[in-house]
Design a protein around this motif. Structure first.
Motif, PDB file in Angstrom:
ATOM      1  N   THR A 123       0.831  -1.208   0.000  1.00 20.11           N
ATOM      2  CA  THR A 123       0.000   0.000   0.000  1.00 20.11           C
ATOM      3  C   THR A 123       0.865   1.257   0.000  1.00 20.11           C
ATOM      4  O   THR A 123       0.487   2.267  -0.593  1.00 20.11           O
ATOM      5  CB  THR A 123      -0.992   0.009   1.179  1.00 20.11           C
ATOM      6  N   ILE A 143     -13.571   1.488   6.688  1.00 22.31           N
ATOM      7  CA  ILE A 143     -14.450   0.386   7.093  1.00 22.31           C
ATOM      8  C   ILE A 143     -13.712  -0.684   7.894  1.00 22.31           C
ATOM      9  O   ILE A 143     -14.221  -1.168   8.914  1.00 22.31           O
ATOM     10  CB  ILE A 143     -15.119  -0.241   5.852  1.00 22.31           C
ATOM     11  N   THR A 144     -12.506  -1.050   7.456  1.00 23.86           N
ATOM     12  CA  THR A 144     -11.832  -2.191   8.074  1.00 23.86           C
ATOM     13  C   THR A 144     -10.887  -1.847   9.219  1.00 23.86           C
ATOM     14  O   THR A 144     -10.602  -2.689  10.063  1.00 23.86           O
ATOM     15  CB  THR A 144     -11.027  -2.993   7.025  1.00 23.86           C
ATOM     16  N   ILE A 187     -11.705   4.355   1.564  1.00 17.89           N
ATOM     17  CA  ILE A 187     -12.993   3.928   2.131  1.00 17.89           C
ATOM     18  C   ILE A 187     -12.853   2.532   2.752  1.00 17.89           C
ATOM     19  O   ILE A 187     -13.416   2.264   3.818  1.00 17.89           O
ATOM     20  CB  ILE A 187     -14.105   3.969   1.064  1.00 17.89           C
ATOM     21  N   LEU A 188     -12.082   1.657   2.118  1.00 16.39           N
ATOM     22  CA  LEU A 188     -11.830   0.342   2.716  1.00 16.39           C
ATOM     23  C   LEU A 188     -11.092   0.469   4.044  1.00 16.39           C
ATOM     24  O   LEU A 188     -11.378  -0.278   4.993  1.00 16.39           O
ATOM     25  CB  LEU A 188     -11.042  -0.549   1.754  1.00 16.39           C
ATOM     26  N   ILE A 189     -10.158   1.406   4.133  1.00 15.10           N
ATOM     27  CA  ILE A 189      -9.447   1.650   5.396  1.00 15.10           C
ATOM     28  C   ILE A 189     -10.415   2.145   6.465  1.00 15.10           C
ATOM     29  O   ILE A 189     -10.367   1.716   7.620  1.00 15.10           O
ATOM     30  CB  ILE A 189      -8.279   2.643   5.188  1.00 15.10           C
ATOM     31  N   ASP A 232      -9.890  10.353   6.540  1.00 15.36           N
ATOM     32  CA  ASP A 232      -9.788   9.482   5.370  1.00 15.36           C
ATOM     33  C   ASP A 232     -10.991   9.637   4.441  1.00 15.36           C
ATOM     34  O   ASP A 232     -10.855   9.510   3.223  1.00 15.36           O
ATOM     35  CB  ASP A 232      -9.603   8.026   5.788  1.00 15.36           C
ATOM     36  N   THR A 233     -12.172   9.921   4.985  1.00 10.08           N
ATOM     37  CA  THR A 233     -13.331  10.171   4.136  1.00 10.08           C
ATOM     38  C   THR A 233     -13.136  11.464   3.349  1.00 10.08           C
ATOM     39  O   THR A 233     -13.431  11.525   2.146  1.00 10.08           O
ATOM     40  CB  THR A 233     -14.615  10.245   4.982  1.00 10.08           C
ATOM     41  N   ILE A 236     -11.248   4.341  -3.282  1.00 10.67           N
ATOM     42  CA  ILE A 236     -11.695   3.003  -2.871  1.00 10.67           C
ATOM     43  C   ILE A 236     -10.827   2.499  -1.717  1.00 10.67           C
ATOM     44  O   ILE A 236     -11.342   1.990  -0.713  1.00 10.67           O
ATOM     45  CB  ILE A 236     -11.658   2.028  -4.063  1.00 10.67           C
ATOM     46  N   PHE A 237      -9.508   2.644  -1.847  1.00 13.98           N
ATOM     47  CA  PHE A 237      -8.592   2.222  -0.785  1.00 13.98           C
ATOM     48  C   PHE A 237      -8.913   2.925   0.533  1.00 13.98           C
ATOM     49  O   PHE A 237      -9.002   2.294   1.585  1.00 13.98           O
ATOM     50  CB  PHE A 237      -7.146   2.502  -1.214  1.00 13.98           C
TER      51      PHE A 237
END
Length: 121
Positions: free
Chosen positions: A48, A81-82, A77-79, A104-105, A74-75
């Motif tokens: 990453t 969420i996860t 938003i995945l961060i 991050d958003t 996309i990366f």
């Protein structure tokens, strides 16, 4: 040079900063990887970091910034969420996690704006 160009370059430099952080602190950052991916944590942080640096270069030179912006969003938003959302359940980390979610958003939104104005080649 117009304001859009200056903003794109500053955003690219910011992303480069995060990419360098991934490459220089991979072991420490690997602890934030979700447990179901823990076997690949350090290589994933390095990967990453390289991707973040590639996106930064793309933004700075304005080549393929359309694709880089979408992939970065996309990366991020995945961060959110996860990595950051699970931190909300820990009272000691909730405030930091919420700050990271907002950051991050907002960065994902910036990446999408760059993609919207960016070049496909």
């Amino acid at each position: 040079m117009n304001l859009t160009t200056i903003g794109r370059i500053i955003f690219g430099l910011t992303i480069a900063f995060f990419g360098i952080g991934h490459l220089t602190n991979a072991n420490a950052m690997s602890g934030m990887i979700p447990s179901f991916l823990s076997g690949f944590a350090v290589p994933m942080v390095y990967f990453t970091g390289i991707c973040l640096l590639a996106a930064a270069v793309s933004f700075i030179i304005n080549r393929f910034s359309f694709y880089s912006g979408i992939l970065l969003a996309i990366f991020l938003i995945l961060i959110v969420i996860t990595v950051h959302m699970p931190g909300l359940s820990d009272p000691a980390m909730a405030q930091v996690s919420m700050s990271m979610i907002v950051k991050d958003t907002a960065m994902a939104a910036g990446a999408l704006m760059i993609a919207g104005m960016g070049k496909k080649s």
